[in-house]
Scaffold this motif. Structure first.
Motif, PDB file in Angstrom:
ATOM      1  N   SER A 202      35.398  28.756  38.633  1.00 36.89           N
ATOM      2  CA  SER A 202      34.194  29.336  38.046  1.00 36.89           C
ATOM      3  C   SER A 202      32.936  29.051  38.856  1.00 36.89           C
ATOM      4  O   SER A 202      31.840  29.421  38.438  1.00 36.89           O
TER       5      SER A 202
ATOM      6  N   HIS B 124      30.841  35.082  37.958  1.00 28.83           N
ATOM      7  CA  HIS B 124      31.746  36.216  37.717  1.00 28.83           C
ATOM      8  C   HIS B 124      30.883  37.386  37.256  1.00 28.83           C
ATOM      9  O   HIS B 124      29.730  37.189  36.840  1.00 28.83           O
TER      10      HIS B 124
ATOM     11  N   ASN C  25      36.714  44.297  32.649  1.00 34.15           N
ATOM     12  CA  ASN C  25      36.830  43.142  33.527  1.00 34.15           C
ATOM     13  C   ASN C  25      37.855  43.415  34.625  1.00 34.15           C
ATOM     14  O   ASN C  25      38.864  44.078  34.397  1.00 34.15           O
TER      15      ASN C  25
ATOM     16  N   GLY D  34      40.085  41.039  37.230  1.00 31.11           N
ATOM     17  CA  GLY D  34      40.386  39.652  37.512  1.00 31.11           C
ATOM     18  C   GLY D  34      41.770  39.475  38.086  1.00 31.11           C
ATOM     19  O   GLY D  34      42.613  40.388  38.070  1.00 31.11           O
TER      20      GLY D  34
ATOM     21  N   GLY E 102      45.193  41.768  41.488  1.00 29.43           N
ATOM     22  CA  GLY E 102      44.102  41.934  40.536  1.00 29.43           C
ATOM     23  C   GLY E 102      44.263  43.215  39.742  1.00 29.43           C
ATOM     24  O   GLY E 102      44.823  44.201  40.247  1.00 29.43           O
TER      25      GLY E 102
ATOM     26  N   TYR F 170      43.662  40.992  45.529  1.00 28.35           N
ATOM     27  CA  TYR F 170      42.547  40.204  45.004  1.00 28.35           C
ATOM     28  C   TYR F 170      42.270  39.040  45.949  1.00 28.35           C
ATOM     29  O   TYR F 170      43.169  38.254  46.253  1.00 28.35           O
TER      30      TYR F 170
ATOM     31  N   ASN G 235      36.917  41.053  45.170  1.00 27.79           N
ATOM     32  CA  ASN G 235      36.966  40.303  43.912  1.00 27.79           C
ATOM     33  C   ASN G 235      36.390  41.127  42.772  1.00 27.79           C
ATOM     34  O   ASN G 235      36.201  42.346  42.881  1.00 27.79           O
ATOM     35  N   CYS G 236      36.097  40.455  41.668  1.00 31.52           N
ATOM     36  CA  CYS G 236      35.572  41.134  40.483  1.00 31.52           C
ATOM     37  C   CYS G 236      34.313  41.929  40.790  1.00 31.52           C
ATOM     38  O   CYS G 236      34.170  43.084  40.378  1.00 31.52           O
TER      39      CYS G 236
END
Length: 618
Positions: A146, A150, A173, A175, A198, A249, A255-256
């Motif tokens: 974290s 995010h 989302n 992830g 992902g 991912y 990424n996100c």
């Protein structure tokens, strides 16, 4: 008669041609390279040439060559759109509503068969998209997975816009699909190496609030975007095409945040947001890019459960904090004469602090009837004697902090040998960096390179850091978190005959941190280190040691006083003491002065001073 019949046939042929258009090859090639078709297929152009889709799932493509050929996928899509309407929900028009809409507009496809897409229609009606909110769960120090933060999107319906609550909205989302047995450290490593696929997911927003603000103790920032209902609808329409579709991912770039920027470009063609992130896509940087594009109309802040607890406990004395902790364990103390004799306003603060502590402790635990009974008793007491409204000041916006990549230029001296040093850090933040938008005591660095040029034009690699994480989370009367650090890479250390050796190392440690006042943090960690040193007999040499220091937030910036030592199994003792002060010239510009003294059994003590200019950008 013949001329009249010919004219009639020509007119009929023209109508048929308009009703059943067959685009010529040039038109198809042009459409296949159109930015919107490229966005719908998530294509990129690798350095070698050609095309490659970020989608790592053959189920997304209609053509066998679709992953590497936008033209082949376009041609296959046009054929599939004219297929038998009896396929219903399996028809291409139902599976790919974004492609269908766009191609219908571009080619005036008036001859497409009418297909009933019941599943898609019900799904879209349930979401009822009207507006979009970009949500940024802030970084949380004690979780490696974290520490970058995010991003996700919240999709609001018209009812929520008018008089509803965001808890009834949907969260979109992207992830990593994490295996249940993977811990946070393994998640961080596999995320960096691309070890997870992902996927997009759509779920109630209340579930994400519970996950981030309660379970992971992360503040939430909600940025309302200026997307129109039509643009929000286009975004959701494309999400349907990505259901259960896998992407590669990578924690660092794909990424996100990167995936959500792609969706925003689908919603509003021409944004060109992802072009700004050819190497890395740090969440805070992507939020800044959206803000710079003028898309944010308002911002809302939701503090985490931990921050609410600490804010409520802040006005309590040391004795009252002890009483709050005892009360959470035994609510019979509510009737104790010593508690009853306290002023009503102090009782109110203690009661609610106890209740918040009890609820905080219940997170990630199975439901406990005794815990529930104590919570209910405290809640009743709070209702009889409510405390004042909890007001938590809004901290600096995360996107207003310094940008993530750092260039470094320094001049210094090592025992009288002058040098220039050139450095680059791919991401993200260290203990001395400009602090606005970051928590005190947090550090995560990836891809750190330092090269020195000594007098006589002698060049050497000083450091190649792969990853360095430090989480100095202070202990509190109510909460007792651990502090920890981990680091690996190559660095220069003392060797025989006065040489500085480049060694590979892995080290880490754990201990505690304390806030001595609002601006002064102290920490002490026990450490373990393993290194490969050319002058040691063993291939890998272990050491135990300590790392302790003071971090002071002052008017000029951050000052770090640190002492550390490593005691190796072969008798080598390596100690270090250093003082570093960062002067914050601007949000993305810092001047850093450092002085170090190093001791080693293999060498005489060495002194180093350095003045470094740091420029931050992404």
């Amino acid at each position: 008669m013949f001329r009249a019949l010919f004219s009639l046939l020509l007119a009929l042929g023209s109508l048929i041609a308009q009703a059943n258009p067959h685009p010529d090859p040039a038109t198809l090639r042009s459409l296949a390279e159109h930015p919107y078709w490229i966005a719908l297929g998530h294509y990129e152009k690798p350095l070698i040439g050609g095309w490659r889709s970020y989608v790592d799932d053959p189920g997304f493509f209609l053509s066998e060559r679709g992953e590497h050929s936008p033209l082949a996928e376009l041609e296959a899509t046009l054929v599939a759109l004219h297929a038998d309407p009896g396929l219903a929900d399996q028809h291409a028009q139902c599976r790919y509503p974004s492609r269908t809409r766009w191609l219908r507009e571009q080619l005036a496809l008036t001859d497409l068969p009418a297909v009933t897409c019941a599943e898609y229609a019900a799904w879209y009606a349930d979401i009822d998209p009207h507006s979009t909110v970009l949500v940024f769960p802030d970084a949380y120090l004690n979780s490696p997975s974290s520490m970058f933060g995010h991003t996700l999107l919240r999709i609001d319906s018209p009812d929520m816009q008018d008089h509803g609550t965001a808890l009834l909205s949907y969260a979109l989302n992207f992830g990593a699909m994490v295996e249940q047995m993977d811990n946070s450290m393994l998640y961080a490593w596999k995320g960096l190496a691309g070890g997870y696929p992902g996927q997009f997911s759509l779920l109630p927003y209340r579930d994400k609030i519970s996950e981030y603000s309660s379970l992971e103790n992360r503040d939430l920032w909600e940025y309302r975007l200026d997307l129109t209902p039509e643009e929000t609808g286009r975004l959701v329409e494309h999400v349907w095409e990505l259901r259960q579709i896998r992407f590669d991912y990578f924690f660092f770039d794909e990424n996100c945040s990167y995936r959500l920027l792609e969706l925003l470009e689908i919603a509003r063609p021409g944004l060109r947001l992802i072009d700004q992130f050819p190497l890395t896509a740090i969440p805070a940087d992507t939020v800044r890019a959206v803000k710079d594009a003028g898309m944010i109309s308002s911002v809302n802040y939701r503090p985490s459960r931990e921050k609410e607890l600490l804010a409520r406990a802040e006005p309590l004395s040391s004795r009252e904090l002890v009483l709050a902790r005892e009360l959470a364990a035994d609510t019979a103390l509510l009737e104790d004469p010593a508690f009853q004799q306290l002023p009503a306003e102090r009782q109110a603060l203690i009661q609610e602090t106890s209740y918040r502590l009890l609820r905080y402790q219940a997170v990630n635990r199975e439901r406990d009837s005794d815990n529930a009974a104590r919570s209910y008793q405290l809640l009743q007491a709070i209702n009889r004697n409510p405390p004042p409204r909890l007001e938590i000041p809004t901290p600096p916006l995360p996107e207003d902090g310094h940008e993530s990549r750092t260039w470094q230029l320094a001049l210094g001296s090592l025992d009288g040998r002058d040098f220039a040093e050139y450095g680059l850090r791919m991401a993200y933040h260290d203990l001395n960096d400009n602090l606005d938008g970051f928590p005190l005591g947090a550090q995560i660095e990836l891809g750190k390179l330092r090269v020195r040029q000594y007098e006589g034009n002698h060049w050497q690699l000083q450091e190649l850091g792969l990853i360095s994480i430090r989480s100095l989370t202070p202990r509190h009367a109510l909460l007792k978190p651990w502090s920890w650090q981990v680091e690996t890479g190559l660095e220069r250390v003392a060797g025989k005959d006065g040489r500085q050796r480049l060694v590979g190392h892995l080290n880490g440690g754990g201990g505690f941190s304390w806030m001595l006042n609002d601006e002064l943090l102290a920490y002490s960690l026990a450490t373990l280190r393993v290194e490969h040193h050319p002058d040691f007999a063993a291939a890998l040499s272990p050491a135990a040691g300590f790392d302790a220091g003071l971090l002071w937030r002052n008017g000029a910036g951050n000052l770090l006083l640190e002492a550390s030592a490593d005691y190796f199994h072969n008798g080598e003792i390596r100690r270090h003491i250093g003082l570093t002060q960062q002067l914050e010239l601007d949000r993305n510009l810092g001047l850093r002065l450092s002085a170090r003294r190093q001791f080693s059994q293999l060498d005489t003590p060495r002194n180093e001073v350095m003045l470094q200019l740091r420029w931050y950008h992404y």
